[in-house]
Design an enzyme around this catalytic site. Structure first.
Site: not given
Length: 477
Positions: A81, A318, A433
């Site tokens: 990028c 969850f 996570c």
């Protein structure tokens, strides 16, 4: 003993060459000066010899930015990028584009194992092969900031500059879907033409799958506007959607509950899990995984590791809008999904009803119940009240599942038998996570709740970032 000081000053050059030993989770090289001081170096990679400018210093460590490389790492690559780097105005959305993609995964795997051991004193018996997918154009969700910069005479849309409150001047973003990346400059022109260009601070992006699940489908753009839009601005948004395939505008005047579709009709925003014959409609502000390519593989691996049998009851903690729950219902006898958000519980129930009937290659989904509950306030009594389950799937947010693991540990340590013959699950698959909260919870499960950590491995959900997703399996000892 002197008190540690935190000095933020003009960058100062270090004359000595430092050998970089490792990479931390902020993608900073870690080295030591001759006097033993730890130095964190942005832009440096392991085994490189570098010089740097120091811009932050304490008594026992310093932080800086690489200025010269005498010996370059074989794993250094050209970033994909043009907005990535250490230059002024560089985008802060990615941290690891200068490191080979496979090496990025190795860094994350090491971080997972280090966290499990140093924080939880747990070593997995088996290390799983990392789950990997496309390194570019993978990001189907993003929160893009919007600013009309009068001095520059332009509108900026995208992520913030590295370590700055200013927005990067992004013209492309190769981690977004190619069609969305190509839309950044037209979006900037659109907002710049609007009457409300000063009062639209954000566009939230949420992409769905095509009907067959083989490519990009709906591109939902949620425009946050602080004042009512004029009729002319609404017309401009409609014209933009008409000229860009798949675009749907949603408007958000206040909180998430105010999000509404600008024009009714058109295809629904949804993603698919082809392995389980499931389609999941969702709203653009609902939580869904950023990377749909990895999510499909992750759900399949989680169910294979859980090894759900047709005679078993499973609890999905969850559960969100049913990402794991519905696939579990295609395998188990009965499923209970528990989630903290009433909105997501309602969405999960609707998704279950939509997918409940049998389809070619898949039987009808098993009886499934969804419950809304604050899972950060779990107690042993609440755990027993939910009934015994053969297996658990746990997929918490970054805060982890401490209360759940603690309740399970407390029940394990009780001397008296549990009411109603409650028994703990024989297997738990934990999708994380945040490696530090996984490590904390793993320590509880292994050292206080009677489990072994049989498997653990990383899931590269966010290539080029320092974000570490992982999966771990716990078996009753």
């Amino acid at each position: 003993m002197t008190e540690a000081t935190d000095k933020k000053e003009a960058p100062a050059a270090y004359d000595e060459w430092l050998r970089v030993e490792s990479l931390d989770l902020d993608a900073q090289g870690v080295a030591h000066k001759a006097d033993g001081m730890v130095v964190f170096i942005e832009g440096a990679l392991p085994f490189e010899e570098v010089r740097l400018n120091v811009h932050r210093k304490k008594n026992n460590w310093a932080q800086g930015t690489v200025t010269a490389i005498r010996k370059e790492s074989s794993q250094r690559v050209r970033p994909g990028c043009p907005h990535f780097g250490l230059h002024a105005g560089a985008c802060g959305g990615c941290k690891m584009q200068h490191l080979d993609a496979a090496a990025q995964v190795a860094v994350k795997q090491r971080s997972l194992e280090d966290n499990l051991w140093h924080l939880g004193k747990v070593r997995p018996e088996n290390v799983l092969r990392p789950l990997e997918g496309p390194a570019w154009h993978y990001r189907y969700r993003a929160r893009l900031s919007v600013r009309h910069v009068v001095k520059k005479g332009t509108v900026l849309i995208g992520f913030h500059e590295r370590k700055s409150r200013y927005l990067a001047d992004m013209q492309v973003c190769p981690v977004l879907p190619a069609q969305v990346s190509a839309m950044l400059m037209p979006l900037r022109a659109l907002i710049g033409s609007m009457d409300a260009r000063e009062t639209c601070p954000q566009i939230e992006l949420a992409c769905g799958d095509s009907p067959g699940g083989t490519g990009l489908g709906v591109i939902a753009l949620v425009l946050r506007h602080l004042e009512p839009l004029s009729a002319a601005d609404v017309a401009r948004l409609k014209d933009f959607a008409a000229g860009n395939e798949g675009v749907q505008w949603w408007l958000q005047s206040k909180g998430p509950e105010t999000v509404k579709l600008l024009e009714e009709g058109g295809p629904a925003l949804a993603y698919t899990l082809p392995e389980f014959g499931v389609t999941m409609p969702f709203k653009p502000t609902d939580f869904t995984q950023v990377n749909p390519h990895i999510n499909r593989v992750l759900v399949g691996r989680a169910l294979r590791l859980l090894d759900v049998r047709p005679d078993e009851r499973v609890i999905d903690w969850f559960c969100g809008l049913g990402n794991f729950t519905l696939p579990l219902a295609s395998r188990a006898r009965e499923v209970l999904g528990i989630e903290g958000s009433d909105t997501l519980v309602g969405r999960a129930g609707a998704n279950y009803e939509r997918n409940r009937a049998a389809v070619p290659g898949r039987r009808a989904l098993s009886p499934t119940t969804f419950v809304a509950r604050n899972l950060f306030d779990m107690t042993p009594a609440m755990l027993v009240a939910d009934g015994a389950a053969d297996k658990w799937l746990v997929d918490p947010p970054r805060e982890g599942a401490f209360a759940l693991a603690k309740a399970l540990a407390d029940l394990h340590q009780q001397v008296e038998p549990h009411d109603g013959g409650w028994t703990p699950p024989k297997r738990i698959v934990y999708v994380s996570c945040n490696p530090s909260t996984l490590a904390r919870d793993a320590g509880l499960l292994v050292h206080q709740a009677g489990y072994r950590c049989t498997h653990a491995g990383v899931v590269n959900m966010f290539p080029h970032t320092a974000h570490v997703e992982s999966i771990a399996v716990f078996e009753r000892a």
